[in-house]
Design an enzyme around this catalytic site. Structure first.
Site, PDB file in Angstrom:
ATOM      1  N   SER A 124      47.434  -9.876 -64.236  1.00 57.31           N
ATOM      2  CA  SER A 124      46.480 -10.836 -63.686  1.00 57.31           C
ATOM      3  C   SER A 124      45.246 -10.121 -63.157  1.00 57.31           C
ATOM      4  O   SER A 124      45.333  -8.973 -62.690  1.00 57.31           O
ATOM      5  CB  SER A 124      47.172 -11.564 -62.529  1.00 57.31           C
ATOM      6  OG  SER A 124      46.250 -12.293 -61.774  1.00 57.31           O
ATOM      7  N   TYR A 152      52.392 -11.749 -54.368  1.00 60.75           N
ATOM      8  CA  TYR A 152      52.308 -12.062 -55.801  1.00 60.75           C
ATOM      9  C   TYR A 152      51.456 -11.006 -56.514  1.00 60.75           C
ATOM     10  O   TYR A 152      51.877 -10.387 -57.494  1.00 60.75           O
ATOM     11  CB  TYR A 152      51.722 -13.464 -56.030  1.00 60.75           C
ATOM     12  CG  TYR A 152      51.323 -13.662 -57.476  1.00 60.75           C
ATOM     13  CD1 TYR A 152      52.290 -13.812 -58.462  1.00 60.75           C
ATOM     14  CD2 TYR A 152      49.978 -13.643 -57.875  1.00 60.75           C
ATOM     15  CE1 TYR A 152      51.942 -13.935 -59.798  1.00 60.75           C
ATOM     16  CE2 TYR A 152      49.623 -13.768 -59.204  1.00 60.75           C
ATOM     17  CZ  TYR A 152      50.607 -13.914 -60.161  1.00 60.75           C
ATOM     18  OH  TYR A 152      50.257 -14.018 -61.480  1.00 60.75           O
ATOM     19  N   LYS A 156      52.445  -7.858 -59.309  1.00 59.77           N
ATOM     20  CA  LYS A 156      51.840  -7.584 -60.619  1.00 59.77           C
ATOM     21  C   LYS A 156      51.360  -6.131 -60.681  1.00 59.77           C
ATOM     22  O   LYS A 156      51.521  -5.440 -61.677  1.00 59.77           O
ATOM     23  CB  LYS A 156      50.656  -8.524 -60.879  1.00 59.77           C
ATOM     24  CG  LYS A 156      51.060  -9.974 -61.092  1.00 59.77           C
ATOM     25  CD  LYS A 156      51.774 -10.156 -62.420  1.00 59.77           C
ATOM     26  CE  LYS A 156      52.335 -11.533 -62.584  1.00 59.77           C
ATOM     27  NZ  LYS A 156      53.234 -11.704 -63.707  1.00 59.77           N
TER      28      LYS A 156
END
Ligand code: NAD
Ligand code: WQD
Length: 344
Positions: A124, A152, A156
């Site tokens: 991302s 989050y 990643k």
């Protein structure tokens, strides 16, 4: 030979299945349905005119993964499975690290055991460190990373590092890390799309629900950013363009030997503000999207858009669909499926 698609019942996964089928790849979908329903797969099956092999399971379940790798010849993995709600990740960090990081470790262990060494990973733009809005330059793959502000994003970032270390230890692994910008829109059949649970966190699904009359108005988070109209600017990318990027990534892994992990941005390279999107959506849908300007949302930045030239150079891929197309397809999906997949 099959591609194992983890998280294939989800939003981006389901759209990618359509493109994989079009390019004649066979695949097996592995998903625990924690944020999706099998209805999406039924609909993909209709679009592609073929049955889909689906196994319900969790990426943390090594025994189940081993069963799959024993039963089917898996040549590569497209790894979408993961939890993705930024706000929720702040409240449930352990769950996010367990699901995303530990889940990926289990998957990689099984891949290594079965000598399956090709993986495409959903990363991302959130892995990039914040940049100064005034001196903003489109993000390139070598822009600084790691300044993540929520579990989050950190998950990643951690997985990217794990993949890079894995390659260092075993350079027969072929790895593509795709950094998505803001995926929106839907397949043009209007039968599959994004179906968020509860109140949408993301802009486009929220606007869709306002346009269709499900919600009264949009809260525009911040109108004093250093952008052309004061509202946040993002790189919205049509989910079908994004989906095709995965086909190109698999093709790349299949046709190159002894390659270092490939890290590419999947974005359009164009930035649109919240109000640009609102206006485009109103034009396309013919509906009013009432909004209120409210305070900034914690953790948001002014601008985030890609330099997308490296994906073109390495994969021969570029996004083709316009913001109008994104709104049009999102509107078709929303207006045909008021309750998302639970409509039947
Ligand atoms: P999604 O929630 O629609 O899809 C993820 C799928 O993974 C769901 O079907 C869910 O049930 C499944 N899943 C979650 N945890 C699992 C587990 N432990 N085992 C098996 N299946 C599991 O999300 P999406 O928007 O399609 O995103 C796909 C991937 O792309 C995610 O990894 C996400 O972090 C990443 N990503 C998404 C965006 C975005 O804005 N949508 C942007 C950048 C990156
Ligand atoms: C876009 C713009 C908001 C909702 C998130 C994740 C990122 C990635 C994509 C997974 C911002 C504004 C939003 C609303 C608003 N996901 N907005 N009112 O924040 O760029 O990225 O999704 O990897 O990690 O952080 O996307 O759609 O939430 O917001 O004004 O109700 O819309 O402030 O400027 P974001 P978004």
């Amino acid at each position: 030979m099959n591609i194992l698609v983890t998280g294939g019942a989800g939003y981006i996964g389901s759209h990618t299945l359509v493109e994989l089928a079009k390019a004649n790849y066979s695949f097996i979908v592995y998903d625990n349905l924690s944020n999706s329903s099998q209805e999406s797969l039924k609909r993909v099956s209709k679009i592609i005119g073929k049955d889909i092999t689906f196994v319900k399971g969790d990426i943390r379940d090594k025994a189940k993964l081993k069963e799959i790798f024993s039963k089917y010849k898996i040549d590569s993995v497209i790894h979408f499975a993961g939890l993705k709600a930024v706000g929720e990740s702040v409240k449930k960090p352990l769950e996010y690290y367990d699901n995303n990081v530990v889940g990926t470790l289990r998957l990689l262990e099984v891949m290594q055991e079965f000598d399956c060494k090709k993986i495409v990973f959903s990363s991302s733009a959130t892995v990039y460190s914040e940049v100064d809005a005034k001196n903003y330059k489109p993000l390139t793959e070598s822009s600084p990373t790691g300044g993540t502000t929520n579990p989050y994003g950190t998950s990643k970032y951690m997985i990217e590092r794990i993949l890079e270390d894995l390659y260092i230890s075993d350079n027969s692994f072929k790895i593509a890390i795709l950094r998505y910008f803001n995926p929106v829109g839907a397949h043009d059949s209007g039968t599959i799309g994004e179906d968020p649970n509860g109140i949408p966190n993301n802009l486009m699904p929220f606007i869709s629900q306002v346009a269709v009359g499900k919600r009264e108005y949009l809260n525009v988070f911040g109108s004093d950013y250093d952008t052309h109209d004061g509202t946040g600017v993002r790189d919205y990318i049509h989910v079908m363009d994004l989906a095709f990027g995965h086909v190109k990534a698999i093709e790349y892994l299949n046709t190159h030997e002894e390659i270092e992990p490939l890290i590419v941005n999947l974005g359009t390279g164009k930035g649109y503000s919240v109000l640009d999107v609102v206006k485009a959506y109103e034009r396309i849908s013919g509906k009013k999207v009432p909004y209120k300007l409210v305070d900034r949302r914690a953790g948001d930045i002014a601008k985030c858009y890609a330099d997308s030239s490296y994906a073109k150079e390495m994969l021969g891929w570029e996004a083709k669909r316009t913001l109008e197309q994104m709104c049009k397809d999102s509107w078709r999906w929303q207006s045909n499926n008021l309750g998302g997949y639970s409509n039947g």
